[in-house]
Write a protein that holds these residues in place. Structure first.
Motif, PDB file in Angstrom:
ATOM      1  N   GLY A 105      17.394 -63.202  47.964  1.00  0.00           N
ATOM      2  CA  GLY A 105      18.432 -62.701  47.215  1.00  0.00           C
ATOM      3  C   GLY A 105      18.588 -61.202  47.314  1.00  0.00           C
ATOM      4  N   ILE A 106      19.730 -60.840  46.558  1.00  0.00           N
ATOM      5  CA  ILE A 106      19.883 -59.630  46.517  1.00  0.00           C
ATOM      6  C   ILE A 106      19.994 -59.029  45.097  1.00  0.00           C
ATOM      7  N   ARG A 107      19.666 -57.623  44.902  1.00  0.00           N
ATOM      8  CA  ARG A 107      19.346 -57.092  43.691  1.00  0.00           C
ATOM      9  C   ARG A 107      20.615 -56.208  43.215  1.00  0.00           C
ATOM     10  N   LEU A 108      20.961 -56.045  42.180  1.00  0.00           N
ATOM     11  CA  LEU A 108      21.935 -55.113  41.469  1.00  0.00           C
ATOM     12  C   LEU A 108      21.214 -54.356  40.537  1.00  0.00           C
ATOM     13  N   ASN A 109      20.840 -53.391  40.738  1.00  0.00           N
ATOM     14  CA  ASN A 109      19.979 -52.516  39.701  1.00  0.00           C
ATOM     15  C   ASN A 109      20.928 -51.509  39.316  1.00  0.00           C
ATOM     16  N   HIS A 136      19.900 -65.695  45.449  1.00  0.00           N
ATOM     17  CA  HIS A 136      20.354 -65.500  44.269  1.00  0.00           C
ATOM     18  C   HIS A 136      20.657 -64.020  44.069  1.00  0.00           C
ATOM     19  N   VAL A 137      21.228 -63.763  42.838  1.00  0.00           N
ATOM     20  CA  VAL A 137      21.598 -62.190  42.563  1.00  0.00           C
ATOM     21  C   VAL A 137      20.896 -61.886  41.453  1.00  0.00           C
ATOM     22  N   GLU A 138      19.960 -60.832  41.576  1.00  0.00           N
ATOM     23  CA  GLU A 138      19.085 -60.259  40.488  1.00  0.00           C
ATOM     24  C   GLU A 138      19.873 -59.315  39.861  1.00  0.00           C
ATOM     25  N   LEU A 139      19.599 -59.363  38.736  1.00  0.00           N
ATOM     26  CA  LEU A 139      20.433 -58.061  37.786  1.00  0.00           C
ATOM     27  C   LEU A 139      19.401 -57.427  36.966  1.00  0.00           C
ATOM     28  N   GLY A 157      30.163 -68.308  41.413  1.00  0.00           N
ATOM     29  CA  GLY A 157      29.305 -69.484  41.701  1.00  0.00           C
ATOM     30  C   GLY A 157      27.740 -69.263  42.119  1.00  0.00           C
ATOM     31  N   CYS A 158      27.338 -67.845  42.076  1.00  0.00           N
ATOM     32  CA  CYS A 158      25.958 -67.685  42.297  1.00  0.00           C
ATOM     33  C   CYS A 158      24.897 -67.890  41.229  1.00  0.00           C
ATOM     34  N   LYS A 159      23.749 -67.901  41.986  1.00  0.00           N
ATOM     35  CA  LYS A 159      22.750 -68.161  40.737  1.00  0.00           C
ATOM     36  C   LYS A 159      22.337 -66.723  40.511  1.00  0.00           C
ATOM     37  N   LEU A 160      21.871 -66.604  39.133  1.00  0.00           N
ATOM     38  CA  LEU A 160      21.568 -65.192  38.471  1.00  0.00           C
ATOM     39  C   LEU A 160      20.447 -65.307  38.110  1.00  0.00           C
ATOM     40  N   VAL A 161      19.586 -64.288  38.257  1.00  0.00           N
ATOM     41  CA  VAL A 161      18.207 -63.992  37.840  1.00  0.00           C
ATOM     42  C   VAL A 161      18.235 -62.717  37.105  1.00  0.00           C
ATOM     43  N   VAL A 162      17.811 -62.711  35.606  1.00  0.00           N
ATOM     44  CA  VAL A 162      17.969 -61.418  34.920  1.00  0.00           C
ATOM     45  C   VAL A 162      16.530 -60.956  35.061  1.00  0.00           C
ATOM     46  N   ASP A 163      16.631 -59.480  35.152  1.00  0.00           N
ATOM     47  CA  ASP A 163      15.211 -58.842  35.061  1.00  0.00           C
ATOM     48  C   ASP A 163      14.755 -58.466  33.746  1.00  0.00           C
ATOM     49  N   HIS A 164      13.383 -58.490  33.552  1.00  0.00           N
ATOM     50  CA  HIS A 164      12.797 -57.778  32.493  1.00  0.00           C
ATOM     51  C   HIS A 164      13.277 -58.167  30.859  1.00  0.00           C
ATOM     52  N   PHE A 165      13.239 -59.513  30.756  1.00  0.00           N
ATOM     53  CA  PHE A 165      13.686 -60.041  29.381  1.00  0.00           C
ATOM     54  C   PHE A 165      15.327 -59.718  29.144  1.00  0.00           C
ATOM     55  N   GLY A 166      16.017 -59.325  30.358  1.00  0.00           N
ATOM     56  CA  GLY A 166      17.475 -58.969  29.848  1.00  0.00           C
ATOM     57  C   GLY A 166      17.589 -57.460  29.247  1.00  0.00           C
ATOM     58  N   ARG A 167      16.320 -56.789  29.135  1.00  0.00           N
ATOM     59  CA  ARG A 167      16.321 -55.168  28.821  1.00  0.00           C
ATOM     60  C   ARG A 167      17.079 -55.135  27.508  1.00  0.00           C
ATOM     61  N   PRO A 168      16.594 -55.951  26.430  1.00  0.00           N
ATOM     62  CA  PRO A 168      17.160 -55.811  25.240  1.00  0.00           C
ATOM     63  C   PRO A 168      17.251 -54.477  24.309  1.00  0.00           C
ATOM     64  N   GLY A 169      18.277 -54.100  23.770  1.00  0.00           N
ATOM     65  CA  GLY A 169      17.751 -53.133  22.760  1.00  0.00           C
ATOM     66  C   GLY A 169      17.421 -53.456  21.459  1.00  0.00           C
ATOM     67  N   ALA A 170      17.832 -54.775  21.065  1.00  0.00           N
ATOM     68  CA  ALA A 170      17.286 -55.304  19.975  1.00  0.00           C
ATOM     69  C   ALA A 170      17.429 -56.925  20.224  1.00  0.00           C
ATOM     70  N   LEU A 171      16.794 -57.664  19.600  1.00  0.00           N
ATOM     71  CA  LEU A 171      16.481 -59.127  19.739  1.00  0.00           C
ATOM     72  C   LEU A 171      17.780 -59.769  19.413  1.00  0.00           C
ATOM     73  N   ALA A 172      18.672 -59.417  18.722  1.00  0.00           N
ATOM     74  CA  ALA A 172      19.913 -59.918  18.076  1.00  0.00           C
ATOM     75  C   ALA A 172      21.242 -59.220  18.999  1.00  0.00           C
ATOM     76  N   ASP A 173      21.042 -58.307  19.881  1.00  0.00           N
ATOM     77  CA  ASP A 173      22.347 -57.718  20.193  1.00  0.00           C
ATOM     78  C   ASP A 173      23.174 -58.559  21.046  1.00  0.00           C
TER      79      ASP A 173
END
Length: 280
Positions: A105-109, A136-139, A157-173
């Motif tokens: 996969g590749i990472r988009l940091n 996959h593409v890691e974001l 059309g790529c598979k997406l893997v989201v890092d670290h819970f999605g880096r939420p600022g708040a649970l309902a953002d």
């Protein structure tokens, strides 16, 4: 001589980094560690904690120079896979060489950076090659911009893997709302990792609530666990033992943890159940 493979997949750490001081650093970086996190040290930690396999992620401060990452995988090719950082102009030969070296996969940091114009031809060509390689593409991005950064990856059309819970600022953002909705598409995975990058200590209640929401939306079949070793910029808060123990707190059900630790990452990262990487 390459390191012998573990006999079977017992657990997969889906997010860790290795590096040493003195490597060439990316011109644009948020920090540069003043310590070593060697492949040998990491392998010893895996052994001590009963973790058979792992996915190494290219550190942001090394940019697109993936040589150290590839060397680490080459020394342990049956135990490790990798996620590289690449230039969008990378050609097919360069990407195939990464695939041959164990990259999946590749990472988009994009933390602290502007969102690229993913409609550009170079990005669209890269995404097409990612699809062809079954990568996959890691974001990695704060949740407020998850939709802006992640939707073009899915649209390509790529598979997406989201890092670290999605880096939420708040649970309902809004970003978390987009992430939860993206579960329905079937091509998005989320890493339960690095809670300390999202919430102040003590973080357990917030992380547990976030994990519960993600588990309801995605199911264990599209969640992953990662230690985030060596916990750069947060080493005083956590160690490998604590990172491993956190998953049992976030996901109390043993069957769900088994899928998160073994079944899901084994398929996504192409580890087979005998502990080998698929033959190249």
């Amino acid at each position: 001589m390459p390191e012998a493979a573990p006999a079977a997949v017992t657990a997969i750490d889906s997010h860790a980094h290795v590096f040493v001081r003195g490597l060439p650093l990316a011109p644009q970086r948020r920090h540069a560690p003043d310590y070593d996190a060697t492949p040998a040290d990491f392998s010893a930690l895996l052994d001590a904690h009963g973790v058979s396999h792992a996915l190494l992620v290219q550190p942001s401060f090394l940019g697109t120079d993936n040589r150290f990452l590839l060397d680490a995988i080459r020394a342990r090719p049956r135990r490790l896979r990798g996620v590289a950082v690449v230039d969008p102009e990378a050609d097919d030969l360069a990407l195939q060489a990464l695939a041959d070296g164990g990259i999946c996969g590749i990472r988009l940091n994009l933390v602290g950076l502007p969102i690229p114009d993913f409609s550009r031809p170079a990005w669209q060509r890269l995404f097409a090659r990612v699809r062809a390689l079954d990568w996959h593409v890691e974001l990695h991005r704060d949740s407020q911009a998850l939709a802006q950064a992640g939707q073009p990856v899915l649209d390509a059309g790529c598979k997406l893997v989201v890092d670290h819970f999605g880096r939420p600022g708040a649970l309902a953002d809004a970003g978390q709302a987009w992430l939860l909705a993206a579960a329905a598409g079937g091509r998005t995975w989320v890493k339960l990792s690095a809670a300390y990058r999202n919430w102040p200590v003590p973080s357990a209640p917030q992380a547990r609530a976030a994990a519960e929401r993600l588990l309801r939306a995605f199911g264990a079949g599209r969640l992953l666990w990662g230690s985030d070793w060596p916990h750069t910029e947060h080493r005083e808060w956590v160690d490998y033992t604590a990172a491993q123990a956190a998953l049992a707190d976030w996901v109390p059900d043993a069957a769900a943890r088994q899928r998160i630790l073994v079944d899901t990452p084994a398929r996504l990262f192409k580890f087979d159940q005998e502990g080998d990487l698929h033959a190249r």
